[in-house]
Design an enzyme around this catalytic site. Structure first.
Site, PDB file in Angstrom:
ATOM      1  NE  ARG A 206       2.303  -4.780  11.315  1.00 55.75           N
ATOM      2  CZ  ARG A 206       3.335  -4.672  10.773  1.00 55.75           C
ATOM      3  NH1 ARG A 206       4.356  -5.287  10.813  1.00 55.75           N
ATOM      4  NH2 ARG A 206       3.347  -3.723   9.664  1.00 55.75           N
TER       5      ARG A 206
ATOM      6  CE  LYS B 134      -2.307  -0.897   3.725  1.00 58.21           C
ATOM      7  NZ  LYS B 134      -1.587  -1.976   4.410  1.00 58.21           N
TER       8      LYS B 134
ATOM      9  NE  ARG C  24       8.530  -0.603   9.757  1.00 55.62           N
ATOM     10  CZ  ARG C  24       7.482  -0.594   8.803  1.00 55.62           C
ATOM     11  NH1 ARG C  24       7.615   0.009   7.848  1.00 55.62           N
ATOM     12  NH2 ARG C  24       6.315  -1.229   8.941  1.00 55.62           N
TER      13      ARG C  24
ATOM     14  NE  ARG D  55       9.904  -4.892   4.283  1.00 55.63           N
ATOM     15  CZ  ARG D  55       8.657  -4.565   4.108  1.00 55.63           C
ATOM     16  NH1 ARG D  55       8.033  -4.511   3.024  1.00 55.63           N
ATOM     17  NH2 ARG D  55       7.892  -4.844   5.125  1.00 55.63           N
TER      18      ARG D  55
ATOM     19  NE  ARG E  85      -6.008   1.799  12.748  1.00 53.64           N
ATOM     20  CZ  ARG E  85      -4.775   1.154  12.017  1.00 53.64           C
ATOM     21  NH1 ARG E  85      -4.927   0.064  11.331  1.00 53.64           N
ATOM     22  NH2 ARG E  85      -3.767   1.820  12.015  1.00 53.64           N
TER      23      ARG E  85
END
Length: 198
Positions: A150, A13, A139, A127, A88
């Site tokens: 998630r 996204k 991260r 990644r 959301r």
């Protein structure tokens, strides 16, 4: 051009939103950024949000909706915006629809990037490996365990949004695992047809 991007973490996204913000000169609005900005500006709604956050509680839909409403009235949203991470929930989606109607606006499209979860986890592992190999910092939430959590949260909370927007006829679904250029081309086709219908 007023858009909503739906899709789980890692679906691409952010990549697509960045391309569209550059192409159309419209901002990408993330809930976290809008909340922080409202608090920093010390607006009435920002002060209410800060009090709730300082108390360690979640900011209510009512406050979030008000912050979004104020933000899309800003001059840089005159030609449109991309909402990322909002709405959301279905109640937020309903509130957004009413809010836009009240401003004489409507969404051009709700674009969902579908992903194969196993492939997505491999993509994230790659990644992380590439970032580390290049000497970069990873991260804290960019690890397979965190992403699995998630994904579950996304399925439980956000997936009903897909159903809602499918029922309103606004949902367009794309394969988020396709190459970036392919997804970009498909998004451009959706936007061209939305513009033709407007």
């Amino acid at each position: 051009m007023r858009l909503i991007f739906l899709g789980p973490p890692g679906a691409g996204k952010g990549t697509q939103a960045k391309l569209l913000t550059e192409r159309f000169g419209i901002p990408q609005l993330s809930t976290g950024d809008m909340l922080r900005a409202a608090v920093a500006e010390e607006s009435d709604v920002g002060k209410r949000a800060k009090a709730v956050m300082d108390a360690g509680q979640l900011v209510s839909d009512e406050i979030v909706n008000e912050i979004v409403s104020d933000r899309i009235d800003a001059p840089d949203c005159a030609n449109g915006f991309i909402l990322d991470g909002y709405p959301r929930t279905v109640p937020q989606a309903v509130a957004l629809g009413q809010m836009l109607e009240g401003k004489g606006l409507k969404l051009d499209a709700v674009i969902e990037l579908k992903v194969d979860e196993a492939a997505l986890l491999r993509r994230i592992e790659n990644r992380v490996a590439e970032t580390l190999a290049a000497g970069g910092k990873v991260r804290s939430d960019d690890n397979p365990e965190s992403v699995k959590k998630r994904l579950v949260e996304y399925r439980e909370k956000t997936a009903p949004l897909s159903q809602h927007y499918a029922e309103t006829g606004e949902l367009k679904t794309l394969d988020g695992m396709a190459p970036v250029e392919t997804v970009t081309r498909q998004i451009n086709e959706i936007l061209a047809s939305a513009a033709a219908e407007a």
